[in-house]
Design an enzyme around this catalytic site. Structure first.
Site, PDB file in Angstrom:
ATOM      1  N   GLU A 196      -9.822   2.544   4.686  1.00  0.00           N
ATOM      2  CA  GLU A 196      -9.405   2.359   6.240  1.00  0.00           C
ATOM      3  C   GLU A 196     -10.071   3.648   6.773  1.00  0.00           C
ATOM      4  O   GLU A 196     -10.073   4.644   6.125  1.00  0.00           O
ATOM      5  CB  GLU A 196      -7.954   2.571   6.158  1.00  0.00           C
ATOM      6  CG  GLU A 196      -7.208   1.254   5.457  1.00  0.00           C
ATOM      7  CD  GLU A 196      -5.727   1.309   5.774  1.00  0.00           C
ATOM      8  OE1 GLU A 196      -5.273   2.145   6.353  1.00  0.00           O
ATOM      9  OE2 GLU A 196      -5.176   0.559   4.972  1.00  0.00           O
TER      10      GLU A 196
ATOM     11  N   HIS B  78      -3.786  -1.653  10.087  1.00  0.00           N
ATOM     12  CA  HIS B  78      -2.747  -0.956   9.568  1.00  0.00           C
ATOM     13  C   HIS B  78      -1.728  -0.683  10.498  1.00  0.00           C
ATOM     14  O   HIS B  78      -1.283   0.527  10.904  1.00  0.00           O
ATOM     15  CB  HIS B  78      -3.358   0.369   8.757  1.00  0.00           C
ATOM     16  CG  HIS B  78      -2.058   0.907   7.891  1.00  0.00           C
ATOM     17  ND1 HIS B  78      -2.728   1.762   6.668  1.00  0.00           N
ATOM     18  CD2 HIS B  78      -0.918   0.815   7.973  1.00  0.00           C
ATOM     19  CE1 HIS B  78      -1.694   1.832   6.086  1.00  0.00           C
ATOM     20  NE2 HIS B  78      -0.323   1.714   6.543  1.00  0.00           N
TER      21      HIS B  78
ATOM     22  N   ARG C 246      -0.484  -1.472  -0.030  1.00  0.00           N
ATOM     23  CA  ARG C 246      -1.600  -0.630   0.063  1.00  0.00           C
ATOM     24  C   ARG C 246      -2.877  -1.425  -0.252  1.00  0.00           C
ATOM     25  O   ARG C 246      -2.612  -2.403  -1.047  1.00  0.00           O
ATOM     26  CB  ARG C 246      -1.493   0.534  -0.909  1.00  0.00           C
ATOM     27  CG  ARG C 246      -0.305   1.530  -0.456  1.00  0.00           C
ATOM     28  CD  ARG C 246      -1.061   2.125   0.562  1.00  0.00           C
ATOM     29  NE  ARG C 246      -0.005   3.457   1.143  1.00  0.00           N
ATOM     30  CZ  ARG C 246       0.707   3.514   2.175  1.00  0.00           C
ATOM     31  NH1 ARG C 246       0.268   2.505   2.900  1.00  0.00           N
ATOM     32  NH2 ARG C 246       1.441   4.672   2.486  1.00  0.00           N
TER      33      ARG C 246
END
Lengths: 315, 315
Positions: free
Chosen positions: A258, A277, A229
């Site tokens: 993000e 991601h 993360r």
């Protein structure tokens, strides 16, 4: 009768398999509008992208009797999971992306070890000049977190002969790792580590674990990989470490914010490989997710224990 | 007394170990001038680069009694080996570069599978856009040649779940491969192969084995890796196949002419990764070479069979 909510795409993939259970009624979740009442939901990536997971969670949480949601995510840190768990809904999660993420980690780290940038520059210059490289077997890896992802990485690494240290809360020994340590032991391991992989969820204790103190202990040519993360890493401290030569390269798939803001210096930093991601965007994930969901559905309908069930307090 | 020829660098690494054999007299080979008489030579990369191997071979071949040369090369297709073997000198070769070459192959192929070029372009453009990739476990590999190098590649690949076909002269089955075929079976395998690795020596039968007929059968997105010998590939046919979309990418460490001529279109071709015959330039090769030589020296001096001894006709 038991009702199952799923996306149109998931329904088209699974309709044949679902017909094995005549007691099950599938309902397709439309892109907008009300969520039909149901007691089971298959939370696939398309539903997350269409922002339909929160209303599904609210519908399930407002219901009564046995209810269950299976999510294709590995982590349960999205807000809908708090709604589901507060509402007494059973939640299972996926480890189907673990092989994809392990491939991503090996692919990107090995590309650094075989000096992909120097190879490219040499070819562009037309230079017939030997490019020596560090063998994987000459590297020491620290895997922070040793769940499905960390273990898939270790399995792939072993035949290369790399030295593997797994750092977990318990430090329990595991035959897949050469050494198993607790999180408190990490500072002692960093000075001899070539590749650090963050493969753990974030919690109140490990937020910004990769900060100035951590980065003061890393080898100057070491590689940091974050597929856990974004909040595990203090971005400002990371950039200072790269600029100060206290780290060789960072491979980042997750970020504190993000999508990564356009203004972030990570985009253009020569010491950073930044991906959006998508370490879990491997070609086999969809099929593995469907197989896991169908197996859990079989178990749920026959009253057997579910795989990858989260405790009521989160993980 | 037995005399051993070796380079100055090799002598400085091995002097301590060699002192275990008082009956052995080491002689350092100077960069120029006459070669001292000896019955054993350790042919290291520095001696090849300094062009001292041919005069050493001629000295040994002109001698009499038991004589032995240990080479750090994997192949024995350099002219000095013909001189040595014609002169009745025993020749052993090395497999110490196999782990390095396997790392090179995995590193470069995996960098393609994780879409390193699209990742780089996306990052340069500041694009937060998912980049899907092919998992290694969804690929089928054809390893042409299954000696030390092919086997080291297979060992590393297995935990990824890739399907491995080994093609050899005999087609003998091997537990490291999912399928074992003969060279004659290759055309049947190519249409379902994602990654082709040439890991064999060149001989009169396989020169230009990768030519128009071979390349007409490859998948459009397949990857060809040549870490064997340049003459295995018909360069013009390869470029035509890349330009015609009959092959996705070529990773080449060896070439029909080395150094690769400046005029070669391979340098600038977007479908080619070209490296200057350095797949064996891994960080562990030197130490593995020295260990293998010392073990063979022990065996030679005690009359035991040598490791990796070439037959008098070549390999």
């Amino acid at each position: 009768m038991t009702s199952l909510l799923l996306s149109g795409e998931a329904h088209s993939r699974l309709a044949g398999a679902l017909s094995a259970w005549p007691e099950l009624t599938p309902h397709i979740v439309a892109d907008a509008g009300d969520i039909p009442a149901a007691s089971i939901a298959y939370l696939t990536a398309d539903l997350f992208r269409a922002k339909r997971v929160m209303p599904i969670a609210e519908m399930l949480a407002a219901g009564s009797g046995p209810r269950w949601a299976h999510s294709v995510t590995a982590g349960l840190d999205h807000p809908p999971f708090q709604v589901l768990q507060a509402g007494g809904v059973r939640v299972t999660r996926s480890d189907a992306q673990a092989p994809a993420i392990a491939d991503y980690v090996l692919g990107h780290v090995l590309s650094r070890l075989v000096e992909i940038d120097r190879v490219r520059a040499g070819q562009q210059a037309g230079a017939w000049q030997r490019i020596p490289f560090r063998e994987v077997g000459d590297t020491r890896w620290l895997l922070v977190g040793f769940g499905a992802i960390g273990r898939q990485i270790a399995q792939r690494l072993r035949p290369f002969g790399a030295h593997i240290t797994a750092a977990t809360r318990s430090g329990t020994s595991d035959p897949l790792a050469d050494a198993c340590v607790t999180l408190a032991d990490i500072p002692a391991v960093l000075p001899v580590t070539d590749v650090i992989v963050l493969a753990c969820p974030v919690d109140d204790h490990n937020r910004h674990m990769v900060g100035p103190a951590f980065l003061a202990l890393t080898k100057s040519n070491s590689i940091l990989v974050n597929i856990g993360r974004g909040a595990l890493v203090d971005t400002d401290a990371l950039i200072a470490a790269l600029d100060g030569g206290r780290l060789g390269h960072a491979i980042l798939d997750v970020f504190e914010t993000e999508p990564l803001p356009q203004a972030s210096p990570l985009w253009a930093h020569p010491g950073v490989t930044a991906t959006p991601h998508c370490a879990g965007a491997g070609s086999g994930v969809l099929a593995r997710n469907d197989r896991l969901f169908l197996e859990n559905l079989r178990r749920y309908l026959s009253g057997e224990p579910l795989m990858n069930e989260a405790s009521s307090t989160g993980r």
